[in-house]
Design an enzyme around this catalytic site. Sequence first.
Site, PDB file in Angstrom:
ATOM      1  N   ARG A 131      37.876  52.490  45.880  1.00 10.36           N
ATOM      2  CA  ARG A 131      37.792  50.997  45.480  1.00 10.36           C
ATOM      3  C   ARG A 131      38.728  49.992  45.823  1.00 10.36           C
ATOM      4  O   ARG A 131      38.088  48.674  46.284  1.00 10.36           O
ATOM      5  CB  ARG A 131      38.048  50.918  43.740  1.00 10.36           C
ATOM      6  CG  ARG A 131      38.321  49.750  43.126  1.00 10.36           C
ATOM      7  CD  ARG A 131      38.652  50.153  41.386  1.00 10.36           C
ATOM      8  NE  ARG A 131      39.192  49.054  41.090  1.00 10.36           N
ATOM      9  CZ  ARG A 131      38.575  48.139  40.181  1.00 10.36           C
ATOM     10  NH1 ARG A 131      37.238  48.271  39.857  1.00 10.36           N
ATOM     11  NH2 ARG A 131      39.028  47.087  39.335  1.00 10.36           N
ATOM     12  N   GLU A 179      31.421  49.747  45.679  1.00 12.23           N
ATOM     13  CA  GLU A 179      30.204  48.906  45.079  1.00 12.23           C
ATOM     14  C   GLU A 179      29.214  48.514  46.122  1.00 12.23           C
ATOM     15  O   GLU A 179      28.994  47.470  46.638  1.00 12.23           O
ATOM     16  CB  GLU A 179      30.645  47.796  44.227  1.00 12.23           C
ATOM     17  CG  GLU A 179      31.734  48.439  43.089  1.00 12.23           C
ATOM     18  CD  GLU A 179      32.378  47.373  42.409  1.00 12.23           C
ATOM     19  OE1 GLU A 179      32.171  46.177  42.564  1.00 12.23           O
ATOM     20  OE2 GLU A 179      33.492  47.724  41.678  1.00 12.23           O
ATOM     21  N   HIS A 193      35.068  45.065  46.254  1.00 14.71           N
ATOM     22  CA  HIS A 193      35.508  46.861  45.716  1.00 14.71           C
ATOM     23  C   HIS A 193      34.639  47.699  46.643  1.00 14.71           C
ATOM     24  O   HIS A 193      33.525  47.455  46.730  1.00 14.71           O
ATOM     25  CB  HIS A 193      35.037  46.910  44.228  1.00 14.71           C
ATOM     26  CG  HIS A 193      36.238  46.449  43.131  1.00 14.71           C
ATOM     27  ND1 HIS A 193      35.858  45.706  42.111  1.00 14.71           N
ATOM     28  CD2 HIS A 193      37.522  46.272  43.467  1.00 14.71           C
ATOM     29  CE1 HIS A 193      37.026  45.403  41.492  1.00 14.71           C
ATOM     30  NE2 HIS A 193      38.028  45.517  42.382  1.00 14.71           N
ATOM     31  N   GLU A 248      27.800  41.629  37.611  1.00  9.58           N
ATOM     32  CA  GLU A 248      27.804  43.042  37.505  1.00  9.58           C
ATOM     33  C   GLU A 248      26.339  43.313  37.902  1.00  9.58           C
ATOM     34  O   GLU A 248      25.646  43.305  36.940  1.00  9.58           O
ATOM     35  CB  GLU A 248      28.435  43.699  36.431  1.00  9.58           C
ATOM     36  CG  GLU A 248      29.944  43.499  35.980  1.00  9.58           C
ATOM     37  CD  GLU A 248      30.993  44.146  37.117  1.00  9.58           C
ATOM     38  OE1 GLU A 248      30.366  45.133  38.035  1.00  9.58           O
ATOM     39  OE2 GLU A 248      32.072  43.922  37.135  1.00  9.58           O
ATOM     40  N   HIS A 295      29.720  42.213  42.103  1.00 11.22           N
ATOM     41  CA  HIS A 295      30.142  43.531  41.867  1.00 11.22           C
ATOM     42  C   HIS A 295      28.902  44.421  41.278  1.00 11.22           C
ATOM     43  O   HIS A 295      27.919  44.097  41.134  1.00 11.22           O
ATOM     44  CB  HIS A 295      31.141  43.651  40.712  1.00 11.22           C
ATOM     45  CG  HIS A 295      32.380  42.901  40.998  1.00 11.22           C
ATOM     46  ND1 HIS A 295      33.488  43.447  41.249  1.00 11.22           N
ATOM     47  CD2 HIS A 295      32.901  41.767  41.285  1.00 11.22           C
ATOM     48  CE1 HIS A 295      34.559  42.835  41.444  1.00 11.22           C
ATOM     49  NE2 HIS A 295      34.126  41.727  41.554  1.00 11.22           N
TER      50      HIS A 295
HETATM   51  C1  BHK Z   1      35.135  41.484  36.929  1.00 14.33           C
HETATM   52  C2  BHK Z   1      35.710  40.159  37.169  1.00 14.33           C
HETATM   53  C3  BHK Z   1      36.758  39.700  36.947  1.00 14.33           C
HETATM   54  C4  BHK Z   1      37.910  40.734  36.077  1.00 14.33           C
HETATM   55  C5  BHK Z   1      37.238  42.056  35.982  1.00 14.33           C
HETATM   56  C6  BHK Z   1      35.963  42.371  36.249  1.00 14.33           C
HETATM   57  C7  BHK Z   1      35.484  43.597  36.040  1.00 14.33           C
HETATM   58  C8  BHK Z   1      35.821  44.517  37.189  1.00 14.33           C
HETATM   59  C9  BHK Z   1      37.092  44.979  37.552  1.00 14.33           C
HETATM   60  O1  BHK Z   1      37.674  44.155  38.477  1.00 14.33           O
HETATM   61  O2  BHK Z   1      37.556  46.025  36.793  1.00 14.33           O
HETATM   62  C10 BHK Z   1      34.907  45.881  36.924  1.00 14.33           C
HETATM   63  C11 BHK Z   1      34.293  46.395  38.260  1.00 14.33           C
HETATM   64  O3  BHK Z   1      35.085  46.589  39.259  1.00 14.33           O
HETATM   65  C12 BHK Z   1      33.052  47.078  38.630  1.00 14.33           C
HETATM   66  O4  BHK Z   1      32.423  46.055  39.419  1.00 14.33           O
HETATM   67 ZN    ZN Z   2      33.830  45.741  41.017  1.00 13.44          ZN
END
Ligand code: BHK
Ligand code: ZN
Length: 420
Positions: free
Chosen positions: A239, A184, A181, A382, A308
């Site tokens: 993103r 991040e 992403h 995260e 992430h």
């Molecule tokens: C992480 C791993 C697998 C599926 C969902 C997530 C949460 C992540 C997302 O893809 O929505 C939240 C996010 O980006 C913040 O890092």
């Molecule tokens: Zn993410």
Amino acid sequence: MKWILFFGALIGSGICDRETFSGHQVFRINVRNGDEISKLNRLVNSDNLKLDLWKSPSAVGHPADVLVPSFSLREVKSFLEDHGLEYLVAVEDLQTVLDNEDQQMQHNVRQELSSNCFNYGAYHTLEAIHNEMDNIVKCYPHLASTVEIGHSFENRSMYVLKFSTGEGRQRPAIWLNAGIHAREWISPATAIWTAKKIACDYGKDQAITSILKKMDIFLLPVANPDGYVYTHTHNRLWRKTRSINPGTTCIGTDPNRNWDSKFGEVGASDNPCSEIYHGAHPNSEMEVKSVADFIKNHGKFKCFIDLHNYGQLVMYPYGYTTEKAQDADELDMVAKNTAKALASLSGTQFRVGPIATGIYRASGNTVDWAYDNGIKYAFTFELRDTGHYAFTLPADQIIPTAQETWLGLKTIMEYVQDNI
Ligand code: BHK
Ligand code: ZN
């Protein structure tokens, strides 16, 4: 001469056509029950307000963070007040935060030019990160090498660092993934710090030395290079990827919904304008396909960790269902130990659980794909924080974040080493 300086300054700071966030605010909204969650969803889904849900309310007691453009402030506030939703303004003016971040980066660029040294406590451009990867290989040629596993939509390199003491023999391997992403930033910053740490500590630190005697480590610091560049040049809060979607002006796919694992099901959108757009088909994103193909062709990956931010969570499959994964108990035990290790350095608390219950359900995500393709030890972190600075985590937190993350990564890698 004056003009050259003027345009040089424009290009240097990249302000030509950068999206600004003057007066945009981040709201932290407290939801106390299902009714309030559906009210919140109604608000976030009204197209004209252009809200960006930074963080879903993962459960009652975990608030939502929403970026509200200045032109929607009045309407959002009156909606929240009319419906009795509790909220506070977490960021008063997002542009002020971004300007500070930008100034710090520019300052660091000048310092690095004069010192000729990569500052691990600063955020960097894609080019600087790729350069530092080459540097690490130059300094540690017997341990590290680079592999180009493919290209992005805009033809940037999918550039991977490989750490191996195996002299060409195909060993069981670990994949460390970062920067999928774009916004991040702490994720690539942590990844490049980790690369240096692995290189420096090999032969000195017992744990990493013994891991590398048995396994190879592949590290991809920027898994979404086009998006990452775009966050530097145009929109700090981008993103998705930057691929073109036919029939709409909306750009990009969520690369964490594009994997071939329950593609297009729950928690992903078929609307190309959505932040969680799953793409035209599984692996439609070249960035995703490069990693998937590389891993399938290699055939001996045992562990996949995706970095992430934000939220401070250590999670494991599944995201596409609330049903328990076959290895859930074992993964939960490893994740708990990982969270313990992460907290041991400076007390940063991480919650542990499957993705679907830890955050929300999300199909086509990276680690579900890894897990369903035989990579049992599949985890998503995260990283910091819990929402105070959110995506704009200050650079002075890079090294502390990377240091604690390293303890978590080592916990998983050591466990994998002992259990394959
Ligand atoms: C992480 C791993 C697998 C599926 C969902 C997530 C949460 C992540 C997302 O893809 O929505 C939240 C996010 O980006 C913040 O890092
Ligand atoms: Zn993410």
